[in-house]
Design a protein around this motif. Structure first.
Motif, mmCIF file in Angstrom:
data_model
loop_
_atom_site.group_PDB
_atom_site.id
_atom_site.type_symbol
_atom_site.label_atom_id
_atom_site.label_comp_id
_atom_site.label_asym_id
_atom_site.label_seq_id
_atom_site.Cartn_x
_atom_site.Cartn_y
_atom_site.Cartn_z
ATOM 1 N N HIS A 15 81.771 29.335 28.608
ATOM 2 C CA HIS A 15 81.012 29.753 30.008
ATOM 3 C C HIS A 15 81.306 31.734 29.288
ATOM 4 N N GLN A 16 82.254 31.936 30.175
ATOM 5 C CA GLN A 16 83.248 33.503 29.877
ATOM 6 C C GLN A 16 81.941 34.163 29.164
ATOM 7 N N ARG A 17 82.152 33.518 27.509
ATOM 8 C CA ARG A 17 81.617 34.066 26.413
ATOM 9 C C ARG A 17 80.180 34.747 26.605
ATOM 10 N N HIS A 18 79.221 33.123 27.213
ATOM 11 C CA HIS A 18 77.755 33.144 27.723
ATOM 12 C C HIS A 18 77.801 34.387 29.081
ATOM 13 N N THR A 19 78.391 33.897 30.061
ATOM 14 C CA THR A 19 78.563 34.853 31.339
ATOM 15 C C THR A 19 78.299 36.577 31.025
ATOM 16 N N LYS A 20 79.475 36.907 29.738
ATOM 17 C CA LYS A 20 80.020 38.200 30.015
ATOM 18 C C LYS A 20 79.090 38.561 28.779
ATOM 19 N N ALA A 21 78.818 37.999 27.547
ATOM 20 C CA ALA A 21 78.332 38.580 26.370
ATOM 21 C C ALA A 21 77.442 39.588 26.577
ATOM 22 N N LYS A 22 77.078 39.694 27.370
ATOM 23 C CA LYS A 22 75.781 41.173 28.124
ATOM 24 C C LYS A 22 76.732 42.299 28.769
ATOM 25 N N GLY A 23 77.496 43.508 28.030
ATOM 26 C CA GLY A 23 78.065 43.820 29.021
ATOM 27 C C GLY A 23 77.854 44.752 29.722
ATOM 28 N N SER A 24 79.337 45.898 31.135
ATOM 29 C CA SER A 24 78.183 46.816 32.449
ATOM 30 C C SER A 24 77.411 47.929 31.823
ATOM 31 N N ALA A 25 76.677 48.234 31.968
ATOM 32 C CA ALA A 25 76.041 49.612 31.972
ATOM 33 C C ALA A 25 77.399 50.478 31.530
ATOM 34 N N ARG A 26 78.375 50.857 32.533
ATOM 35 C CA ARG A 26 79.225 51.960 32.925
ATOM 36 C C ARG A 26 80.103 51.685 31.661
ATOM 37 N N GLN A 27 80.771 50.394 31.410
ATOM 38 C CA GLN A 27 81.122 50.131 30.022
ATOM 39 C C GLN A 27 80.521 50.568 28.824
ATOM 40 N N ARG A 28 79.626 50.170 28.432
ATOM 41 C CA ARG A 28 78.554 51.007 27.985
ATOM 42 C C ARG A 28 78.741 51.971 27.038
ATOM 43 N N ILE A 29 78.501 52.717 28.082
ATOM 44 C CA ILE A 29 78.477 54.661 28.185
ATOM 45 C C ILE A 29 79.959 54.998 28.179
ATOM 46 N N ALA A 30 81.268 54.356 28.943
ATOM 47 C CA ALA A 30 82.270 55.077 27.890
ATOM 48 C C ALA A 30 82.524 54.493 27.122
ATOM 49 N N PHE A 31 82.624 53.041 26.147
ATOM 50 C CA PHE A 31 82.765 53.557 25.120
ATOM 51 C C PHE A 31 81.780 53.976 23.751
ATOM 52 N N ALA A 32 80.470 54.492 24.433
ATOM 53 C CA ALA A 32 79.502 55.204 23.452
ATOM 54 C C ALA A 32 79.921 56.425 23.194
ATOM 55 N N ILE A 33 80.808 57.151 24.344
ATOM 56 C CA ILE A 33 81.268 58.545 24.566
ATOM 57 C C ILE A 33 82.685 58.757 23.863
ATOM 58 N N GLY A 34 82.993 57.956 23.562
ATOM 59 C CA GLY A 34 84.387 57.603 22.796
ATOM 60 C C GLY A 34 84.025 57.981 21.555
ATOM 61 N N ASN A 35 83.001 57.479 20.409
ATOM 62 C CA ASN A 35 82.920 57.747 19.229
ATOM 63 C C ASN A 35 81.689 59.129 18.991
ATOM 64 N N LEU A 36 81.567 60.073 20.545
ATOM 65 C CA LEU A 36 81.770 61.476 20.325
ATOM 66 C C LEU A 36 82.786 61.792 19.567
ATOM 67 N N GLY A 37 83.409 61.557 19.872
ATOM 68 C CA GLY A 37 85.090 62.874 19.743
ATOM 69 C C GLY A 37 85.315 62.344 18.539
ATOM 70 N N GLN A 38 85.656 61.000 18.829
ATOM 71 C CA GLN A 38 86.152 59.990 17.653
ATOM 72 C C GLN A 38 85.538 60.510 16.030
ATOM 73 N N ALA A 39 84.270 61.074 16.442
ATOM 74 C CA ALA A 39 83.305 60.986 14.826
ATOM 75 C C ALA A 39 83.421 62.543 15.028
ATOM 76 N N ALA A 40 83.710 63.224 15.997
ATOM 77 C CA ALA A 40 83.823 64.886 15.258
ATOM 78 C C ALA A 40 85.281 65.289 14.750
ATOM 79 N N PHE A 41 85.525 64.285 15.684
ATOM 80 C CA PHE A 41 87.277 64.856 14.718
ATOM 81 C C PHE A 41 87.251 64.799 13.427
ATOM 82 N N TYR A 42 86.985 63.231 12.562
ATOM 83 C CA TYR A 42 86.205 62.955 11.225
ATOM 84 C C TYR A 42 85.555 63.858 10.945
ATOM 85 N N ASN A 43 84.604 64.504 11.149
ATOM 86 C CA ASN A 43 83.681 65.610 10.205
ATOM 87 C C ASN A 43 84.906 66.304 9.917
#
Length: 487
Positions: A15-43
């Motif tokens: 039940h949890q897998r299906h009801t929480k399959a869609k992440g919150s907008a706040r969490q998605r944004i936070a996760f997206a921001i993370g790789n901006l710095g990650q990618a900057a480091f890699y480059n």
């Protein structure tokens, strides 16, 4: 601090897998921001560190001595990164065994924001100018600094991508997080020359890319990396369900066994490695393409604008496209576009219009290819869990950073080799380039990498079997097995 949480029942886990399959907008944004710095480091480390090394680090040194030092630094970077690839599964094992009230991954985002940021500044200052005082001590300090930088950056990278299966067990939702985590991958290419040139002029009055500019560039990337890593650390939450419920610790050697027993992970890893080496080898020498082949260094920012624009167009579309087009065909179509781009690079390396079209074809499918590879590796976690009975999230996903590290090592090696072999070092200009110089450059920048792209596609089509439908069946089998064991 260790926290014990009660395991949900198999029914509540489903039940949890299906009801929480869609992440919150706040969490998605936070996760997206993370790789901006990650990618900057890699480059910064896989592409522009060697640019800095060949153009500014030894600017005060005799040309012959500089060439030897560049060759030594190149060899050291390749050797260090090749040696450290065996450390990545162990780092993944440490992450998997981490138990804190923050979960397994977020604490490593917190630590990984601090240490690599400080060490990046050290590397891009020539170890605070030691390179101009004593080259022997500089080399010794550089080795220690570079190893520590690579280790802590790897821990941050592994924990970032390893977090995806902890955020959702749904394959398509994982695609959303992967696409969000891929935004802005090549943004550094847009800003690097303006930043370096501006601060060099501010401190020296010279219109060039000198040491002060590269130091300022490193400080900016370091601060950006710190802030983005902490955004992930404080802005995400890990799920706790039956699929992830095991609290047993994995021994260090078991990390390598988990990778070795997962054939789908290994085949996808080989395909991705061939692609990644080709990709970074080409991106790593684009500065030389614009500066020494085209003779238009002021146009180099276009090599950053194009991937940013194409990435912003294609990355958000990936989850939508993947709902109607299987990953297998997205990957194949992307590779076909890259091959067409390489053909144009090879045909007319001195024609700006052709080069720009080639860049569009080269970068347009990049995010699609990378996200397909990441998602296939992510879905192989459940495949390995079904096959061996152990769930190794960070260990499994440590493979991709490990492959990027290998690719980065080859990139540094190729860039250093091309710069010296083609005479693209020091005060050389486009007017100094001979037909032989251009041929050497074209061979290593485009012809050899294009062969790697073809081989990558062959391996993927012939050996990689796990896809969206198969992954869904695997999850169902795991849930049924867990239900049986708890009865």
């Amino acid at each position: 601090m260790t926290t014990t949480t009660s395991r949900p029942t198999p029914q509540s886990a489903t039940h949890q897998r299906h009801t929480k399959a869609k992440g919150s907008a706040r969490q998605r944004i936070a996760f997206a921001i993370g790789n901006l710095g990650q990618a900057a480091f890699y480059n910064a480390m896989s592409t522009f560190f060697m640019t800095y090394t060949t153009t500014a680090l030894f600017a005060r040194t005799d040309k012959a001595v500089a060439a030897r030092m560049i060759a030594l630094i190149t060899s050291l970077v390749v050797a260090i990164r090749i040696a450290e690839i065996f450390l990545d599964p162990l780092l993944g094992n440490i992450v998997d065994n981490t138990r804190t009230r923050w979960g397994r991954f977020r604490v490593w985002q917190f630590i990984g924001g601090i240490v690599p940021s400080a060490l990046l500044i050290v590397v891009f200052t020539g170890v605070f100018g030691l390179v101009n005082v004593n080259t022997t001590w500089f080399i010794a300090a550089f080795i220690v600094t570079f190893i520590l930088l690579d280790v802590f950056y790897s821990a941050r990278d592994i924990s970032y991508w390893g977090m995806i299966p902890a955020l959702s067990s749904d394959s398509h939702e994982r695609g959303v997080y992967t696409s969000l985590g891929s935004l802005g991958y090549n943004g550094v290419t847009v800003i690097v020359i303006p930043i370096v040139s501006y601060f060099t002029f501010r401190f020296t009055g010279e219109h060039t890319q000198g040491q002060p500019g590269w130091t300022a560039f490193a400080v900016i990337i370091a601060l950006f990396g710190l802030l983005t890593a902490w955004t992930v650390a404080f802005g995400t939450r890990e799920q706790h369900n039956e699929l992830r419920g095991g609290d047993e610790h994995c021994k260090p050697l078991d990390a390598f066994k988990a990778i070795g027993h997962n054939d789908q992970l290994l085949w996808m890893a080989l395909s991705y490695l061939l692609y990644a080496v080709a990709n970074v080898a080409t991106t790593g020498v684009l500065f030389y393409q614009f500066t020494y082949v085209l003779g238009m260094p002021e146009q180099f920012a276009l090599a950053g604008v194009i991937p940013v624009v194409t990435g912003l167009l294609t990355t958000p579309l990936y989850p939508l496209l993947n709902r109607v087009v299987p990953r297998r065909w997205l990957f194949t179509g992307g590779m076909a576009l890259m091959i067409a781009g390489y053909a144009m690079f090879i045909a007319a390396p001195r024609n700006l219009a052709v080069v720009l079209i080639a860049l569009v074809l080269f970068y347009l499918p990049a995010q699609t290819i990378q996200m397909t590879a990441i998602l296939t590796m992510t879905d192989s976690i459940e495949y390995g869990q079904l096959k061996t009975g152990r769930r190794n999230e960070a260990v499994t996903l440590s493979v991709r950073p490990m492959l990027d590290k290998i690719a980065g090592a080859f990139s540094n090696g190729i860039v250093g080799f091309v710069a010296v072999a083609a005479g693209m070092v020091g005060s050389a200009s486009a007017g100094d380039m001979t037909a032989g110089n251009i041929h050497t450059f074209t061979t290593w920048a485009y012809i050899v990498p294009s062969v790697g792209i073809v081989l990558s596609l062959v391996v993927f089509l012939d050996r990689v079997r796990i896809d969206e439908k198969r992954h869904a069946r695997i999850v169902e089998q795991l849930e049924a097995r867990l239900a049986d064991t708890t009865r």
